[in-house]
Scaffold this motif. Structure first.
Motif, PDB file in Angstrom:
ATOM      1  N   ASP A  34     -18.763  11.176   6.723  1.00 39.60           N
ATOM      2  CA  ASP A  34     -19.193  10.378   7.871  1.00 39.60           C
ATOM      3  C   ASP A  34     -20.619   9.877   7.699  1.00 39.60           C
ATOM      4  OD1 ASP A  34     -16.737  10.848   8.987  1.00 39.60           O
ATOM      5  OD2 ASP A  34     -17.423  12.499  10.280  1.00 39.60           O
ATOM      6  N   HIS A  35     -21.477  10.727   7.152  1.00 40.99           N
ATOM      7  CA  HIS A  35     -22.860  10.313   6.933  1.00 40.99           C
ATOM      8  C   HIS A  35     -22.939   9.198   5.890  1.00 40.99           C
ATOM      9  CE1 HIS A  35     -24.807  14.261   8.581  1.00 40.99           C
ATOM     10  NE2 HIS A  35     -24.179  13.559   9.500  1.00 40.99           N
ATOM     11  N   LEU A  36     -22.149   9.302   4.850  1.00 42.49           N
ATOM     12  CA  LEU A  36     -22.161   8.262   3.821  1.00 42.49           C
ATOM     13  C   LEU A  36     -21.687   6.931   4.383  1.00 42.49           C
ATOM     14  CD1 LEU A  36     -20.839  10.206   0.683  1.00 42.49           C
ATOM     15  CD2 LEU A  36     -23.190   9.471   1.179  1.00 42.49           C
ATOM     16  N   ILE A  37     -20.645   6.965   5.204  1.00 40.95           N
ATOM     17  CA  ILE A  37     -20.157   5.724   5.813  1.00 40.95           C
ATOM     18  C   ILE A  37     -21.213   5.121   6.747  1.00 40.95           C
ATOM     19  CG2 ILE A  37     -18.425   4.758   7.373  1.00 40.95           C
ATOM     20  CD1 ILE A  37     -16.432   6.785   6.258  1.00 40.95           C
ATOM     21  N   ALA A  38     -21.841   5.984   7.539  1.00 40.32           N
ATOM     22  CA  ALA A  38     -22.874   5.496   8.464  1.00 40.32           C
ATOM     23  C   ALA A  38     -24.046   4.885   7.704  1.00 40.32           C
ATOM     24  CB  ALA A  38     -23.343   6.632   9.368  1.00 40.32           C
ATOM     25  N   TYR A  39     -24.492   5.555   6.638  1.00 37.09           N
ATOM     26  CA  TYR A  39     -25.600   5.029   5.855  1.00 37.09           C
ATOM     27  C   TYR A  39     -25.213   3.740   5.130  1.00 37.09           C
ATOM     28  CZ  TYR A  39     -28.434   9.204   6.639  1.00 37.09           C
ATOM     29  OH  TYR A  39     -29.176  10.198   7.212  1.00 37.09           O
ATOM     30  N   ALA A  40     -23.945   3.611   4.763  1.00 37.88           N
ATOM     31  CA  ALA A  40     -23.502   2.373   4.117  1.00 37.88           C
ATOM     32  C   ALA A  40     -23.599   1.193   5.090  1.00 37.88           C
ATOM     33  CB  ALA A  40     -22.071   2.529   3.606  1.00 37.88           C
ATOM     34  N   PHE A  41     -23.132   1.395   6.336  1.00 37.42           N
ATOM     35  CA  PHE A  41     -23.262   0.337   7.337  1.00 37.42           C
ATOM     36  C   PHE A  41     -24.738   0.050   7.634  1.00 37.42           C
ATOM     37  CE2 PHE A  41     -18.814   1.399   8.349  1.00 37.42           C
ATOM     38  CZ  PHE A  41     -18.292   0.113   8.474  1.00 37.42           C
ATOM     39  N   LEU A  42     -25.544   1.098   7.726  1.00 45.78           N
ATOM     40  CA  LEU A  42     -26.962   0.912   8.004  1.00 45.78           C
ATOM     41  C   LEU A  42     -27.648   0.162   6.865  1.00 45.78           C
ATOM     42  CD1 LEU A  42     -29.432   1.494   9.770  1.00 45.78           C
ATOM     43  CD2 LEU A  42     -29.667   3.684   8.583  1.00 45.78           C
ATOM     44  N   ALA A  43     -27.293   0.500   5.641  1.00 43.21           N
ATOM     45  CA  ALA A  43     -27.897  -0.176   4.490  1.00 43.21           C
ATOM     46  C   ALA A  43     -27.546  -1.658   4.477  1.00 43.21           C
ATOM     47  CB  ALA A  43     -27.447   0.498   3.197  1.00 43.21           C
ATOM     48  N   ALA A  44     -26.305  -1.994   4.855  1.00 45.41           N
ATOM     49  CA  ALA A  44     -25.914  -3.402   4.891  1.00 45.41           C
ATOM     50  C   ALA A  44     -26.746  -4.171   5.915  1.00 45.41           C
ATOM     51  CB  ALA A  44     -24.423  -3.520   5.216  1.00 45.41           C
ATOM     52  N   GLY A  45     -26.944  -3.567   7.090  1.00 46.69           N
ATOM     53  CA  GLY A  45     -27.767  -4.230   8.099  1.00 46.69           C
ATOM     54  C   GLY A  45     -29.212  -4.370   7.669  1.00 46.69           C
ATOM     55  N   VAL A  46     -29.765  -3.322   7.051  1.00 46.76           N
ATOM     56  CA  VAL A  46     -31.154  -3.378   6.596  1.00 46.76           C
ATOM     57  C   VAL A  46     -31.330  -4.442   5.521  1.00 46.76           C
ATOM     58  CG1 VAL A  46     -32.934  -2.069   5.379  1.00 46.76           C
ATOM     59  CG2 VAL A  46     -31.658  -1.002   7.235  1.00 46.76           C
ATOM     60  N   ILE A  47     -30.365  -4.540   4.615  1.00 46.41           N
ATOM     61  CA  ILE A  47     -30.456  -5.545   3.553  1.00 46.41           C
ATOM     62  C   ILE A  47     -30.412  -6.957   4.141  1.00 46.41           C
ATOM     63  CG2 ILE A  47     -29.231  -6.513   1.574  1.00 46.41           C
ATOM     64  CD1 ILE A  47     -28.409  -3.671   0.833  1.00 46.41           C
ATOM     65  N   CYS A  48     -29.535  -7.173   5.121  1.00 47.38           N
ATOM     66  CA  CYS A  48     -29.453  -8.498   5.757  1.00 47.38           C
ATOM     67  C   CYS A  48     -30.760  -8.841   6.466  1.00 47.38           C
ATOM     68  CB  CYS A  48     -28.281  -8.532   6.730  1.00 47.38           C
ATOM     69  SG  CYS A  48     -26.660  -8.536   5.951  1.00 47.38           S
ATOM     70  N   PHE A  49     -31.307  -7.882   7.225  1.00 49.41           N
ATOM     71  CA  PHE A  49     -32.570  -8.137   7.910  1.00 49.41           C
ATOM     72  C   PHE A  49     -33.692  -8.368   6.909  1.00 49.41           C
ATOM     73  CE2 PHE A  49     -30.655  -6.499  11.829  1.00 49.41           C
ATOM     74  CZ  PHE A  49     -31.237  -7.353  12.747  1.00 49.41           C
ATOM     75  N   ALA A  50     -33.722  -7.578   5.848  1.00 51.50           N
ATOM     76  CA  ALA A  50     -34.789  -7.716   4.857  1.00 51.50           C
ATOM     77  C   ALA A  50     -34.728  -9.063   4.156  1.00 51.50           C
ATOM     78  CB  ALA A  50     -34.700  -6.580   3.830  1.00 51.50           C
ATOM     79  N   PHE A  51     -33.527  -9.536   3.878  1.00 51.67           N
ATOM     80  CA  PHE A  51     -33.387 -10.764   3.109  1.00 51.67           C
ATOM     81  C   PHE A  51     -33.558 -12.001   3.980  1.00 51.67           C
ATOM     82  CE2 PHE A  51     -30.942 -14.117   0.972  1.00 51.67           C
ATOM     83  CZ  PHE A  51     -31.532 -14.088  -0.279  1.00 51.67           C
ATOM     84  N   PHE A  52     -33.032 -11.976   5.206  1.00 56.40           N
ATOM     85  CA  PHE A  52     -33.041 -13.163   6.048  1.00 56.40           C
ATOM     86  C   PHE A  52     -34.123 -13.160   7.125  1.00 56.40           C
ATOM     87  CE2 PHE A  52     -28.605 -12.872   4.563  1.00 56.40           C
ATOM     88  CZ  PHE A  52     -28.481 -14.116   3.979  1.00 56.40           C
ATOM     89  N   SER A  53     -34.798 -12.043   7.351  1.00 51.64           N
ATOM     90  CA  SER A  53     -35.802 -11.986   8.404  1.00 51.64           C
ATOM     91  C   SER A  53     -37.149 -11.496   7.888  1.00 51.64           C
ATOM     92  CB  SER A  53     -35.315 -11.082   9.546  1.00 51.64           C
ATOM     93  OG  SER A  53     -36.263 -11.043  10.588  1.00 51.64           O
ATOM     94  N   TRP A  54     -37.195 -10.304   7.325  1.00 47.46           N
ATOM     95  CA  TRP A  54     -38.480  -9.733   6.929  1.00 47.46           C
ATOM     96  C   TRP A  54     -39.079 -10.473   5.741  1.00 47.46           C
ATOM     97  CZ3 TRP A  54     -35.865  -4.296   7.054  1.00 47.46           C
ATOM     98  CH2 TRP A  54     -35.634  -3.953   8.396  1.00 47.46           C
ATOM     99  N   TYR A  55     -38.270 -10.798   4.758  1.00 38.00           N
ATOM    100  CA  TYR A  55     -38.806 -11.517   3.593  1.00 38.00           C
ATOM    101  C   TYR A  55     -39.375 -12.882   3.979  1.00 38.00           C
ATOM    102  CZ  TYR A  55     -38.949 -14.231  -0.703  1.00 38.00           C
ATOM    103  OH  TYR A  55     -39.349 -15.050  -1.731  1.00 38.00           O
TER     104      TYR A  55
END
Length: 315
Positions: A34-55
């Motif tokens: 469950d933790h791995l699945i949760a972190y996978a979803f969280l990582a996808a959101g962080v990557i999207c924010f980092a690439f399209f917003s923070w960068y």
């Protein structure tokens, strides 16, 4: 005597060595999965924010300290873009016009949705139709809204001047007058964007317990007293949040002056974002445009931090 016959004992089938039973995963394994699945979803959101917003934000800050034309390699110029920005005579004009637009938008655009929400909340029938009618301008594409209002403001066959002619009043140069141009833009912005705020206020009004109004009516409270002592205190938090969001939104006004006036007449409707657009796509100076956006970000960030700090205890 014959010996009693003993019935043969039933043979119990011994478990086969080859038969294996699947045991359910342990609690630790399920928790790890469950933790791995949760972190996978969280990582996808962080990557999207980092690439399209923070960068883009970080890249925009860096461009403010560089000379960038995208035709030649970027050159580091330090604070030179900010010095040239402060020396531009349109810099203070844009900030003054933006502040004037924000002030007018607060006078008209902040009060109007709340008044409409209070009126609609009193209706017992056709609530869904009325809410859809109020929200309809938000669903229109912004360019369609601007072209529609340009026809309203047309000095010849425009709707508003025709209405003034029926009332035997002189026609007005709505978008060509320095005194009326900004007010005309505020009316367009208020009409186009108040639907969302009105629905938010309706939801806040619907959450107020009806017992409060019934008790106030039994005590003989008037409509004004019920509005002042019940409605406003119960919706104070929503009002403060929408006020902050509206100030931040109106400070970034762009499409209304860009489409309707182009910054005229005589730079009376040049706003911060319109001047930023000119720096980037008219003068091809992306360093100046990034410096302007950085200043706007800092000003709005300081205002939001100060506003939230002042209203923290009142919420």
């Amino acid at each position: 005597m014959t010996a009693p016959t003993v019935a043969p004992a039933r043979e119990t089938s011994a478990p086969s060595r080859h038969a294996t039973s699947k045991t359910p995963p342990s609690r630790r394994a399920r928790r790890l999965r469950d933790h791995l699945i949760a972190y996978a979803f969280l990582a996808a959101g962080v990557i999207c924010f980092a690439f399209f917003s923070w960068y883009p934000i970080v890249r925009g800050w860096l461009l403010g300290f560089q000379q960038v034309t995208f035709a030649q390699p970027a050159q580091w110029v330090g604070l030179d873009n900010f010095r040239r920005l402060f020396a531009d005579p349109l810099f203070l004009t844009a900030w003054r016009n933006t502040g004037y637009f924000t002030l007018l938008a607060l006078v008209l655009g902040f009060a109007a949705p709340f008044v409409i929400a209070v009126v609609l909340n009193e209706f017992r029938h056709a609530r869904g139709y009325l809410r859809m009618t109020v929200y309809l301008p938000v669903m229109l594409p912004p360019i369609v809204t601007m072209l529609l209002w340009r026809w309203f403001y047309d000095p010849g066959p425009g709707l508003f001047n025709n209405a003034l002619d029926i009332l035997h009043l002189p026609a007005q140069q709505w978008l060509e007058s320095e005194h009326l141009a900004m007010v005309s833009l505020v009316l367009v912005s208020t009409w186009a964007n108040m639907g969302t705020t009105t629905l938010i206020y309706l939801a806040a009004l619907g959450s107020i317990p009806g017992d409060l109004y019934e008790a106030a009516e039994l005590d003989g409270a008037s409509i004004r007293q019920r509005l002042w002592h019940i409605t406003l205190p119960q919706t104070r938090f929503i009002l403060m949040i929408t006020l902050l969001l509206q100030i931040i939104g109106t400070m970034q006004v762009f499409i209304e002056p860009f489409v309707l006036t182009g910054g005229g007449p005589d730079d009376a409707t040049v706003t911060v974002l319109l001047l930023l657009y000119r720096y980037a796509f008219v003068y091809n100076d992306f360093g100046m445009a990034s410096a302007m956006s950085t200043l706007l970000f800092v000003v709005l960030g300081l205002f939001a931090a100060g506003y939230l700090r002042l209203t923290r205890g009142k919420s």
